[in-house]
Design a protein around this motif. Structure first.
Motif, PDB file in Angstrom:
ATOM      1  N   ASP A 145      -2.774  -6.200   8.246  1.00  0.00           N
ATOM      2  CA  ASP A 145      -3.473  -5.145   8.903  1.00  0.00           C
ATOM      3  C   ASP A 145      -3.416  -4.136   7.463  1.00  0.00           C
ATOM      4  O   ASP A 145      -4.495  -3.362   7.099  1.00  0.00           O
ATOM      5  N   ALA A 146      -2.133  -3.940   6.990  1.00  0.00           N
ATOM      6  CA  ALA A 146      -1.928  -2.991   5.486  1.00  0.00           C
ATOM      7  C   ALA A 146      -2.700  -3.595   4.491  1.00  0.00           C
ATOM      8  O   ALA A 146      -3.408  -2.797   3.780  1.00  0.00           O
ATOM      9  N   LEU A 147      -2.842  -5.157   4.353  1.00  0.00           N
ATOM     10  CA  LEU A 147      -3.699  -5.550   3.280  1.00  0.00           C
ATOM     11  C   LEU A 147      -5.140  -5.178   3.373  1.00  0.00           C
ATOM     12  O   LEU A 147      -5.920  -4.800   2.419  1.00  0.00           O
ATOM     13  N   GLU A 148      -5.676  -5.329   4.769  1.00  0.00           N
ATOM     14  CA  GLU A 148      -7.071  -5.075   5.020  1.00  0.00           C
ATOM     15  C   GLU A 148      -7.593  -3.636   4.812  1.00  0.00           C
ATOM     16  O   GLU A 148      -8.453  -3.190   4.139  1.00  0.00           O
ATOM     17  N   ASP A 149      -6.471  -2.743   4.900  1.00  0.00           N
ATOM     18  CA  ASP A 149      -6.807  -1.306   4.714  1.00  0.00           C
ATOM     19  C   ASP A 149      -6.815  -1.001   3.187  1.00  0.00           C
ATOM     20  O   ASP A 149      -7.376  -0.235   2.824  1.00  0.00           O
ATOM     21  N   ALA A 150      -5.720  -1.967   2.370  1.00  0.00           N
ATOM     22  CA  ALA A 150      -6.018  -1.637   1.073  1.00  0.00           C
ATOM     23  C   ALA A 150      -7.182  -2.004   0.720  1.00  0.00           C
ATOM     24  O   ALA A 150      -7.736  -1.435  -0.357  1.00  0.00           O
ATOM     25  N   TYR A 151      -7.685  -3.074   1.146  1.00  0.00           N
ATOM     26  CA  TYR A 151      -9.165  -3.486   0.506  1.00  0.00           C
ATOM     27  C   TYR A 151     -10.146  -2.533   0.745  1.00  0.00           C
ATOM     28  O   TYR A 151     -10.873  -2.129  -0.073  1.00  0.00           O
ATOM     29  N   ARG A 152     -10.049  -2.008   2.059  1.00  0.00           N
ATOM     30  CA  ARG A 152     -10.945  -0.882   2.465  1.00  0.00           C
ATOM     31  C   ARG A 152     -11.047   0.351   1.377  1.00  0.00           C
ATOM     32  O   ARG A 152     -12.170   1.013   1.160  1.00  0.00           O
ATOM     33  N   ARG A 153      -9.588   0.656   1.088  1.00  0.00           N
ATOM     34  CA  ARG A 153      -9.383   1.590   0.088  1.00  0.00           C
ATOM     35  C   ARG A 153      -9.567   1.441  -1.169  1.00  0.00           C
ATOM     36  O   ARG A 153      -9.531   2.387  -2.234  1.00  0.00           O
ATOM     37  N   PRO A 194      -3.606 -15.897 -11.850  1.00  0.00           N
ATOM     38  CA  PRO A 194      -3.943 -14.318 -12.018  1.00  0.00           C
ATOM     39  C   PRO A 194      -4.012 -13.488 -10.849  1.00  0.00           C
ATOM     40  O   PRO A 194      -5.303 -13.253 -10.547  1.00  0.00           O
ATOM     41  N   GLU A 195      -3.124 -13.192 -10.166  1.00  0.00           N
ATOM     42  CA  GLU A 195      -3.203 -12.570  -8.670  1.00  0.00           C
ATOM     43  C   GLU A 195      -3.907 -11.133  -8.945  1.00  0.00           C
ATOM     44  O   GLU A 195      -4.501 -10.598  -8.138  1.00  0.00           O
ATOM     45  N   SER A 196      -3.731 -10.636  -9.993  1.00  0.00           N
ATOM     46  CA  SER A 196      -4.055  -9.264 -10.127  1.00  0.00           C
ATOM     47  C   SER A 196      -5.735  -9.335 -10.235  1.00  0.00           C
ATOM     48  O   SER A 196      -6.282  -8.171  -9.980  1.00  0.00           O
ATOM     49  N   VAL A 197      -6.046 -10.460 -10.586  1.00  0.00           N
ATOM     50  CA  VAL A 197      -7.570 -10.314 -10.740  1.00  0.00           C
ATOM     51  C   VAL A 197      -8.465 -10.610  -9.514  1.00  0.00           C
ATOM     52  O   VAL A 197      -9.542  -9.877  -9.262  1.00  0.00           O
ATOM     53  N   PHE A 198      -7.723 -11.207  -8.547  1.00  0.00           N
ATOM     54  CA  PHE A 198      -8.644 -11.447  -7.224  1.00  0.00           C
ATOM     55  C   PHE A 198      -9.300 -10.222  -6.554  1.00  0.00           C
ATOM     56  O   PHE A 198     -10.581 -10.180  -6.054  1.00  0.00           O
ATOM     57  N   PRO A 199      -8.563  -8.870  -6.629  1.00  0.00           N
ATOM     58  CA  PRO A 199      -9.185  -7.859  -5.825  1.00  0.00           C
ATOM     59  C   PRO A 199     -10.538  -7.268  -6.480  1.00  0.00           C
ATOM     60  O   PRO A 199     -11.324  -6.609  -5.762  1.00  0.00           O
ATOM     61  N   THR A 200     -10.733  -7.829  -7.783  1.00  0.00           N
ATOM     62  CA  THR A 200     -11.991  -7.551  -8.420  1.00  0.00           C
ATOM     63  C   THR A 200     -12.960  -8.265  -8.363  1.00  0.00           C
ATOM     64  O   THR A 200     -13.983  -8.022  -8.779  1.00  0.00           O
ATOM     65  N   ILE A 201     -12.765  -9.416  -7.715  1.00  0.00           N
ATOM     66  CA  ILE A 201     -13.978 -10.418  -7.528  1.00  0.00           C
ATOM     67  C   ILE A 201     -14.660  -9.959  -6.260  1.00  0.00           C
ATOM     68  O   ILE A 201     -14.223 -10.044  -5.186  1.00  0.00           O
TER      69      ILE A 201
END
Length: 222
Positions: A117-125, A163-170
């Motif tokens: 739930d917190a992860l999905e909220d982070a993506y929304r933000r 490279p985990e840090s890259v995935f949110p930017t895809i």
């Protein structure tokens, strides 16, 4: 890129290695470029020793090479490298997920769901740093539930190359990843080891293609 506060951290060399990996995979340190020990130590506000240890670690991982009198040079990353790491992750991660499905308690399922739930909220933000941290916590919680420390340690070593840090930017990945995670949660809650293995394997394997294409656009993968 904002430079994190390294000065008060233990295990500095691991933090520096993580920082340099991120710079390699976001294109800040391009293939063929040199990384200076003193310059990086000065930038991070720390001594040369943990920086040297970190660069030796990255050399052992195949991301850097050391050249006499010139220092450390960034090596090219290939699509094959990314695909190979993804395939090994998929196999080991699938086995860990299957074992977790057999062992996981109701409390662990609830904790995992709260992380999701917190992860999905982070993506929304659009909070990429929080998303990376929470995604790591999600997978770590599954590995802990698997109660297979040697296999989990192996997975931790493999993940260093991803490279985990890259995935949110895809662009396409967050929604796809969340769908996979929800499938995993269902399998774990139902103690369905076969479904958990398949869901985790497909999740980890499916990231390779989008990641390779994303890194190509940044000139990281050739």
């Amino acid at each position: 890129m904002t430079v994190p506060d390294f000065a008060a951290r233990p295990q500095l060399s691991e933090d520096v290695a993580r920082f340099v990996r991120r710079r390699i995979f976001d294109g800040t340190y391009p293939a063929g470029g040199y990384i200076g020990l003193e310059q990086l130590a000065s930038e991070l506000g720390i001594s040369v020793t943990p920086v040297r240890e970190a660069l030796f670690e990255l050399r052992a991982e195949g991301l850097l090479a050391q050249q006499p009198r010139r220092g450390f040079v960034v090596l090219p990353v290939t699509g094959r490298d990314i695909a190979d790491v993804s395939n090994v992750q998929a196999y080991v991660g699938g086995e860990l997920a299957a074992r977790a499905a057999q062992n996981i308690s109701d409390d662990q399922v609830r904790a995992l769901s709260a992380i999701q739930d917190a992860l999905e909220d982070a993506y929304r933000r659009d909070d990429g740093e929080a998303a990376v941290r929470l995604n790591h916590e999600f997978h770590r919680a599954i590995n802990v539930a698997a109660d297979s420390p040697k296999l989990a340690q192996m997975m931790s070593l493999i993940t260093r190359y991803a490279p985990e840090s890259v995935f949110p930017t895809i662009e396409s990945w967050p929604a796809e990843s969340m769908r996979h995670h929800r499938q995993l949660l269902t399998a774990l809650a139902e103690h369905d080891d076969a479904l958990a293995r398949t869901a985790m394997s497909e999740h980890l394997a499916s990231g390779a293609g989008p990641l390779i294409e994303h890194l190509k656009t940044r000139g990281v993968v050739r």
